[in-house]
Write a protein that holds these residues in place. Sequence first.
Motif, PDB file in Angstrom:
ATOM      1  N   ASN B  54       0.958  -1.098  -0.106  1.00 56.24           N
ATOM      2  CA  ASN B  54      -0.018  -0.072   0.032  1.00 56.24           C
ATOM      3  C   ASN B  54       1.009   1.127  -0.213  1.00 56.24           C
ATOM      4  N   ASN B  55       1.340   1.473  -1.224  1.00 54.97           N
ATOM      5  CA  ASN B  55       2.364   2.691  -1.116  1.00 54.97           C
ATOM      6  C   ASN B  55       2.216   3.761  -0.376  1.00 54.97           C
ATOM      7  N   PRO B  80      -0.754   4.851  -4.064  1.00 57.90           N
ATOM      8  CA  PRO B  80       0.275   5.844  -3.674  1.00 57.90           C
ATOM      9  C   PRO B  80      -0.482   7.097  -3.460  1.00 57.90           C
ATOM     10  N   LYS B  81       0.256   7.969  -2.733  1.00 59.43           N
ATOM     11  CA  LYS B  81      -0.515   9.423  -2.332  1.00 59.43           C
ATOM     12  C   LYS B  81      -0.877  10.078  -3.386  1.00 59.43           C
ATOM     13  N   LEU B  86       4.700   6.708  -7.997  1.00 60.65           N
ATOM     14  CA  LEU B  86       5.110   5.390  -8.393  1.00 60.65           C
ATOM     15  C   LEU B  86       6.279   5.328  -9.326  1.00 60.65           C
ATOM     16  N   ILE B  87       6.588   6.662  -9.930  1.00 57.21           N
ATOM     17  CA  ILE B  87       7.677   6.852 -10.971  1.00 57.21           C
ATOM     18  C   ILE B  87       8.913   6.337 -10.229  1.00 57.21           C
ATOM     19  N   LYS B 118       1.721   5.489 -19.100  1.00 59.75           N
ATOM     20  CA  LYS B 118       2.534   6.375 -19.390  1.00 59.75           C
ATOM     21  C   LYS B 118       4.127   6.761 -18.843  1.00 59.75           C
ATOM     22  N   THR B 119       3.661   6.861 -17.279  1.00 59.19           N
ATOM     23  CA  THR B 119       4.714   7.490 -16.664  1.00 59.19           C
ATOM     24  C   THR B 119       5.686   6.333 -15.996  1.00 59.19           C
ATOM     25  N   CYS B 120       5.321   4.966 -15.900  1.00 54.56           N
ATOM     26  CA  CYS B 120       5.876   3.873 -15.344  1.00 54.56           C
ATOM     27  C   CYS B 120       5.989   2.756 -16.156  1.00 54.56           C
ATOM     28  N   SER B 121       5.403   2.567 -17.479  1.00 52.63           N
ATOM     29  CA  SER B 121       5.372   1.419 -18.150  1.00 52.63           C
ATOM     30  C   SER B 121       5.542   0.154 -17.384  1.00 52.63           C
TER      31      SER B 121
END
Lengths: 323, 323
Positions: B54-55, B80-81, B86-87, B118-121
Amino acid sequence: MAVAVAQAGGFGFLAAGTDVRGLKAELRKARDLVQRTPIKGSDPDVLPIGVGFNNWGVDLTTALEAMKEQIPAAVWFFAPKRNKDLIEWTSKIRVSSSGRTKVWIQIGTVADAIEVAKTCSPDVLVVQGADAGGHGLVQGAGIVSLLPEVADALKEAEMGSIPLIAAGGIVEGRGTAACLALGASGVVMGTRFLASKEANIAKGYQDDVLRTRDGGLSTARTNVYDTLRGTTGWPGRYNGRGILNQSFWDAHNGKSTDENKRLYNEALQKGDEGWGEDGRLTAYAGSGVGLVKEVKSAHEIIEEVRGNALEVMSKISKAGSKL
Amino acid sequence: MAVAVAQAGGFGFLAAGTDVRGLKAELRKARDLVQRTPIKGSDPDVLPIGVGFNNWGVDLTTALEAMKEQIPAAVWFFAPKRNKDLIEWTSKIRVSSSGRTKVWIQIGTVADAIEVAKTCSPDVLVVQGADAGGHGLVQGAGIVSLLPEVADALKEAEMGSIPLIAAGGIVEGRGTAACLALGASGVVMGTRFLASKEANIAKGYQDDVLRTRDGGLSTARTNVYDTLRGTTGWPGRYNGRGILNQSFWDAHNGKSTDENKRLYNEALQKGDEGWGEDGRLTAYAGSGVGLVKEVKSAHEIIEEVRGNALEVMSKISKAGSKL
């Protein structure tokens, strides 16, 4: 619309809703349409469409009277004040139509499914999941959990032969194939047909349906729209899923009902311009609305959904056979 | 549990949740289990299970440190917040594992799917529908609408090759086949495994899962359980689906949080007796809980779900070919 669906090989319902005063005229209109383009293989004494009721608000005698001249092939009962009210409805329509009108009953919980199956022996149970647009239960499961649990419970109660039709969130072939996998005999679609050529709705409403994406985020189950529209007779356990707009957010953020109603009534004067994300007029729609991007004819929609569903079923079966 | 799932041919995740202080020890334990009964075809340098976070509540440095000694085959990021957090998580775990740890990211809307794709693939997107048990978005669609819309949006954005795994309301073969029809590459199940022999949960909780029927009516998404348990750090757009109990109804009917907490803490003293319809301890579960009726081993569950899903897929394909 109902006739167009029938002519495309589907089965369409005329929405009588709560007001059945115009039903007789509507059924005559449908009869005329059918006579112009007859539907193959259908009983000439029975109108090849159904009629849907919000039972809580309908006078049974008036409804029966309207369906005497033109006998619909089916009725669809939904949202009675109490489930047991459907016992009288079911038996009277069966008597008045000499059994030619099939009885479809829509439920949204396992408990209701068992109760109405036992007391009404419906010809069809419509199993409505929480993703459905417009009215449904405030509290309920999506079709992925609801349909299999209803199927198992009916089987256990030795009523497993009643066909189940899935409703709620189904707008295209993938959802249709998925519901057949869940155990449904078929599916019903409402939101998809809002964007059909035959839909008898305002352009502003239809544009709202086409515009909306991310259906889970852009729609919600709420009582706000009933309050503003004055359709407040629904039994307490029902509300409606609609596209979120300024009316919704204002209510959410604490604006008084009186002020919100005033603004709603102002928006009514704007006609089609009254809808939209910043608009105030109600666009009931299911969470599948994000998948509805184009107005098509009822015929095109039915052909496309059926074709895609078959394609999906064949594809996953092939993939499965390789495992 | 995670190892048992892997040994049955599934892929299991260890729930690190928000507290990763014990993660290193847990991963060592998993390593020992794997060494006792090795899993065919798996890379000996990689632990053949995943770790779920649970980020919002996890310290990245501590988590990375724990996963250095035993490299998990995958991580599962959730809540995530802010999505952009997450990046860093994704890039750091990829560097620290030299790409051997696959990144699964769970989302619940189309917008989030597009953003994190898009941002994390990510290697996998877990698409969580509103029927899921435990934490998820307050507002969202069921899997029947959500998965196809996510799939179409990713395809449109030329990211259609990311595998989608369906979550939320899937507890058996029919739901699994349905999700494959919707376009998923696979499914994840949580609630079903609560009633597994390997589940590390209280007997009272497990009994609650077995007892509960009519999942849509007997569970709801709520913040009440977080409030009572003190797990109040979740970002605002999350709540959790749990089985309705006395705590829920008391909060619903206006009992003060202080008094409800006092009663909750009293119930804690009762152990397994603290759960149940009239109990007060939390049983997070999805709306599919009504279909979970028997404790089985993880191996039995996986075999049964896979077998039934294949059967369903073959059946509907045959039915389809006759249309």
